[in-house]
Write a protein that holds these residues in place. Structure first.
Motif, PDB file in Angstrom:
ATOM      1  N   LEU A 170       0.808  -1.221   0.000  1.00 31.23           N
ATOM      2  CA  LEU A 170       0.000   0.000   0.000  1.00 31.23           C
ATOM      3  C   LEU A 170       0.839   1.268   0.000  1.00 31.23           C
ATOM      4  CD1 LEU A 170      -2.928  -0.956   2.402  1.00 31.23           C
ATOM      5  CD2 LEU A 170      -2.928  -0.894  -0.097  1.00 31.23           C
ATOM      6  N   PHE A 171       2.116   1.181   0.313  1.00 29.25           N
ATOM      7  CA  PHE A 171       2.999   2.333   0.179  1.00 29.25           C
ATOM      8  C   PHE A 171       3.448   2.512  -1.271  1.00 29.25           C
ATOM      9  CE2 PHE A 171       2.785   3.328   4.440  1.00 29.25           C
ATOM     10  CZ  PHE A 171       3.689   4.303   4.822  1.00 29.25           C
ATOM     11  N   GLY A 172       3.086   1.568  -2.125  1.00 33.10           N
ATOM     12  CA  GLY A 172       3.314   1.715  -3.550  1.00 33.10           C
ATOM     13  C   GLY A 172       2.150   2.426  -4.212  1.00 33.10           C
ATOM     14  N   HIS A 173       2.079   2.314  -5.524  1.00 33.51           N
ATOM     15  CA  HIS A 173       1.039   3.028  -6.268  1.00 33.51           C
ATOM     16  C   HIS A 173      -0.327   2.353  -6.160  1.00 33.51           C
ATOM     17  CE1 HIS A 173       4.094   5.645  -7.844  1.00 33.51           C
ATOM     18  NE2 HIS A 173       4.748   4.633  -8.383  1.00 33.51           N
ATOM     19  N   ARG A 174      -0.335   1.036  -6.207  1.00 31.92           N
ATOM     20  CA  ARG A 174      -1.594   0.321  -6.092  1.00 31.92           C
ATOM     21  C   ARG A 174      -1.338  -1.154  -5.875  1.00 31.92           C
ATOM     22  NH1 ARG A 174      -4.238  -0.337 -12.153  1.00 31.92           N
ATOM     23  NH2 ARG A 174      -2.332  -0.973 -13.245  1.00 31.92           N
ATOM     24  N   PHE A 175      -2.353  -1.810  -5.326  1.00 36.08           N
ATOM     25  CA  PHE A 175      -2.336  -3.260  -5.131  1.00 36.08           C
ATOM     26  C   PHE A 175      -3.612  -3.824  -5.744  1.00 36.08           C
ATOM     27  CE2 PHE A 175      -3.595  -6.813  -2.100  1.00 36.08           C
ATOM     28  CZ  PHE A 175      -2.867  -7.772  -2.778  1.00 36.08           C
ATOM     29  N   ILE A 176      -3.448  -4.685  -6.716  1.00 39.68           N
ATOM     30  CA  ILE A 176      -4.586  -5.332  -7.366  1.00 39.68           C
ATOM     31  C   ILE A 176      -4.661  -6.759  -6.833  1.00 39.68           C
ATOM     32  CG2 ILE A 176      -5.634  -6.020  -9.554  1.00 39.68           C
ATOM     33  CD1 ILE A 176      -3.992  -3.786 -10.884  1.00 39.68           C
ATOM     34  N   THR A 177      -5.738  -7.078  -6.118  1.00 39.71           N
ATOM     35  CA  THR A 177      -5.866  -8.386  -5.494  1.00 39.71           C
ATOM     36  C   THR A 177      -6.083  -9.465  -6.559  1.00 39.71           C
ATOM     37  OG1 THR A 177      -8.272  -8.374  -5.248  1.00 39.71           O
ATOM     38  CG2 THR A 177      -6.978  -7.234  -3.551  1.00 39.71           C
ATOM     39  N   HIS A 178      -6.000 -10.718  -6.119  1.00 39.73           N
ATOM     40  CA  HIS A 178      -6.172 -11.830  -7.058  1.00 39.73           C
ATOM     41  C   HIS A 178      -7.594 -11.903  -7.613  1.00 39.73           C
ATOM     42  CE1 HIS A 178      -7.813 -13.573  -3.375  1.00 39.73           C
ATOM     43  NE2 HIS A 178      -8.378 -14.511  -4.122  1.00 39.73           N
ATOM     44  N   THR A 179      -8.539 -11.213  -6.957  1.00 35.65           N
ATOM     45  CA  THR A 179      -9.916 -11.174  -7.455  1.00 35.65           C
ATOM     46  C   THR A 179     -10.167  -9.974  -8.364  1.00 35.65           C
ATOM     47  OG1 THR A 179     -10.689  -9.950  -5.510  1.00 35.65           O
ATOM     48  CG2 THR A 179     -10.755 -12.361  -5.393  1.00 35.65           C
ATOM     49  N   GLY A 180      -9.151  -9.137  -8.558  1.00 34.76           N
ATOM     50  CA  GLY A 180      -9.279  -7.990  -9.434  1.00 34.76           C
ATOM     51  C   GLY A 180      -9.631  -6.688  -8.746  1.00 34.76           C
ATOM     52  N   GLU A 181      -9.818  -6.705  -7.425  1.00 35.57           N
ATOM     53  CA  GLU A 181     -10.103  -5.468  -6.697  1.00 35.57           C
ATOM     54  C   GLU A 181      -8.840  -4.621  -6.637  1.00 35.57           C
ATOM     55  OE1 GLU A 181     -11.502  -3.914  -2.254  1.00 35.57           O
ATOM     56  OE2 GLU A 181     -11.159  -6.051  -2.621  1.00 35.57           O
ATOM     57  N   GLU A 182      -8.972  -3.341  -6.879  1.00 36.48           N
ATOM     58  CA  GLU A 182      -7.828  -2.444  -6.848  1.00 36.48           C
ATOM     59  C   GLU A 182      -7.865  -1.580  -5.593  1.00 36.48           C
ATOM     60  OE1 GLU A 182      -5.914   1.309  -9.317  1.00 36.48           O
ATOM     61  OE2 GLU A 182      -6.879  -0.337 -10.427  1.00 36.48           O
ATOM     62  N   LEU A 183      -6.787  -1.634  -4.818  1.00 31.93           N
ATOM     63  CA  LEU A 183      -6.624  -0.790  -3.644  1.00 31.93           C
ATOM     64  C   LEU A 183      -5.584   0.265  -3.979  1.00 31.93           C
ATOM     65  CD1 LEU A 183      -6.491  -3.457  -0.769  1.00 31.93           C
ATOM     66  CD2 LEU A 183      -8.459  -2.125  -1.539  1.00 31.93           C
ATOM     67  N   ALA A 184      -5.977   1.517  -3.868  1.00 34.61           N
ATOM     68  CA  ALA A 184      -5.051   2.607  -4.170  1.00 34.61           C
ATOM     69  C   ALA A 184      -3.988   2.698  -3.092  1.00 34.61           C
ATOM     70  CB  ALA A 184      -5.807   3.929  -4.275  1.00 34.61           C
ATOM     71  N   GLY A 185      -2.753   2.924  -3.510  1.00 34.92           N
ATOM     72  CA  GLY A 185      -1.665   3.153  -2.576  1.00 34.92           C
ATOM     73  C   GLY A 185      -1.355   4.639  -2.480  1.00 34.92           C
ATOM     74  N   ILE A 186      -0.280   4.950  -1.784  1.00 35.62           N
ATOM     75  CA  ILE A 186       0.053   6.359  -1.575  1.00 35.62           C
ATOM     76  C   ILE A 186       1.329   6.780  -2.302  1.00 35.62           C
ATOM     77  CG2 ILE A 186      -1.194   6.473   0.600  1.00 35.62           C
ATOM     78  CD1 ILE A 186       1.491   6.301   2.068  1.00 35.62           C
ATOM     79  N   GLY A 187       1.972   5.867  -3.010  1.00 30.78           N
ATOM     80  CA  GLY A 187       3.075   6.237  -3.878  1.00 30.78           C
ATOM     81  C   GLY A 187       4.333   6.736  -3.208  1.00 30.78           C
ATOM     82  N   VAL A 188       4.538   6.378  -1.957  1.00 29.50           N
ATOM     83  CA  VAL A 188       5.808   6.722  -1.314  1.00 29.50           C
ATOM     84  C   VAL A 188       6.934   5.905  -1.942  1.00 29.50           C
ATOM     85  CG1 VAL A 188       7.102   6.667   0.852  1.00 29.50           C
ATOM     86  CG2 VAL A 188       4.737   7.449   0.838  1.00 29.50           C
ATOM     87  N   LEU A 189       6.635   4.648  -2.255  1.00 29.07           N
ATOM     88  CA  LEU A 189       7.560   3.777  -2.964  1.00 29.07           C
ATOM     89  C   LEU A 189       7.089   3.621  -4.404  1.00 29.07           C
ATOM     90  CD1 LEU A 189       7.965   1.036  -0.211  1.00 29.07           C
ATOM     91  CD2 LEU A 189       9.704   2.711  -0.883  1.00 29.07           C
ATOM     92  N   ASP A 190       8.028   3.574  -5.327  1.00 26.08           N
ATOM     93  CA  ASP A 190       7.697   3.428  -6.745  1.00 26.08           C
ATOM     94  C   ASP A 190       7.560   1.947  -7.076  1.00 26.08           C
ATOM     95  OD1 ASP A 190       7.241   3.866  -9.413  1.00 26.08           O
ATOM     96  OD2 ASP A 190       9.322   4.402  -9.902  1.00 26.08           O
ATOM     97  N   VAL A 191       6.481   1.343  -6.560  1.00 27.10           N
ATOM     98  CA  VAL A 191       6.222  -0.075  -6.799  1.00 27.10           C
ATOM     99  C   VAL A 191       4.740  -0.276  -7.089  1.00 27.10           C
ATOM    100  CG1 VAL A 191       8.079  -0.698  -5.194  1.00 27.10           C
ATOM    101  CG2 VAL A 191       5.710  -0.716  -4.389  1.00 27.10           C
TER     102      VAL A 191
END
Length: 249
Positions: free
Chosen positions: A109-130
């Motif tokens: 979540l400190f990256g740009h986003r996390f897309i779960t295995h079910t396709g749900e997208e959780l927005a991150g905060i972009g502190v890390l470029d991942v």
């Protein structure tokens, strides 16, 4: 002139450690990282004060160090919106040099986003470029990294997220044993400035005091202008590292 912390006769100087979302993001022993930082900071002559911040709680006025752990997808979902609401404040702290360690779920979540295995997208905060995508292969077991700054780092990974790095972050280390960020890149973790993300549980810091000392040292230099190491490596730490390294995947 600022004197180094821990000098004989000096009143211990406070270091404020923010434990981020311990109620929801505290799996596989990640609270041990907070305990390790407390003990190591005291050994270096500081007076650590831990402030737990859960969704809706305010950050303390002074923040010297931030540490967060991992959790299940449900736990990430509960904290994601609160984290995004704090994005500007956390990014400002990171840009000001506050050291941070984020493990597993909060690494994602400190990256740009996390897309779960079910396709749900959780927005991150972009502190890390991942960026991370949930996969079908679970990467689990003891892991050893080679790093230029901290020597060998030893931990335990258990994740199915596949994380890739952009140019704004560098890997924490090269994988000697284990999987790391994903099954193909051969690296683990990410770092931008004094912010480190990693999949290593176990807990990470008790077995890797060099990493604890980096976080404490950067916090002390930022707040007090100097850091004079006082703590040594104990035999228990060395034995724990050796034992973890010998264990099979």
């Amino acid at each position: 002139m600022v004197s180094a912390a821990g000098t004989t006769g000096e009143t211990p100087r406070e270091l404020v450690i923010v434990s981020l979302y311990p109620r929801d993001m505290n799996i596989y022993g990640d609270r041990g990282n907070v305990l390790a930082l407390e003990r190591r900071a005291r050994a270096h002559g500081f007076a650590p004060r831990v402030v737990e911040v859960n969704p809706g709680d305010p950050f303390p006025e002074t923040v010297d160090l931030v540490v967060g752990g991992g959790g299940q997808d449900s736990g990430q979902g509960r904290v994601a919106a609160d984290l995004v609401a704090r994005r500007d404040a956390i990014r400002a702290l990171a840009e000001d040099g506050v050291p941070m360690l984020m493990v597993c779920g909060l690494y994602q979540l400190f990256g740009h986003r996390f897309i779960t295995h079910t396709g749900e997208e959780l927005a991150g905060i972009g502190v890390l470029d991942v960026e991370t995508r949930g996969g079908t292969e679970r990467m689990i077991g003891n892991i050893v990294l080679d790093t230029a700054e901290f020597g060998e780092i030893i931990g335990y990974e258990n994740h199915s997220g596949n994380t890739t790095l952009g140019p704004g972050s560098t890997p924490l280390g090269t994988v000697l044993q284990g999987a790391g960020n994903n099954p193909s890149d051969g690296v683990e973790g990410a770092r931008t400035g004094n912010v480190i993300g990693s999949y290593l549980h176990g807990s990470l810091l008790p077995k890797n005091p060099a990493l604890s000392d980096f976080l404490i040292g950067e916090a002390a230099r930022r707040r007090y202008g100097a850091f004079e190491p006082r703590a040594e490596l104990g035999e228990t730490v060395l034995q724990a590292r050796a034992s973890a390294k010998r264990r099979p995947r």
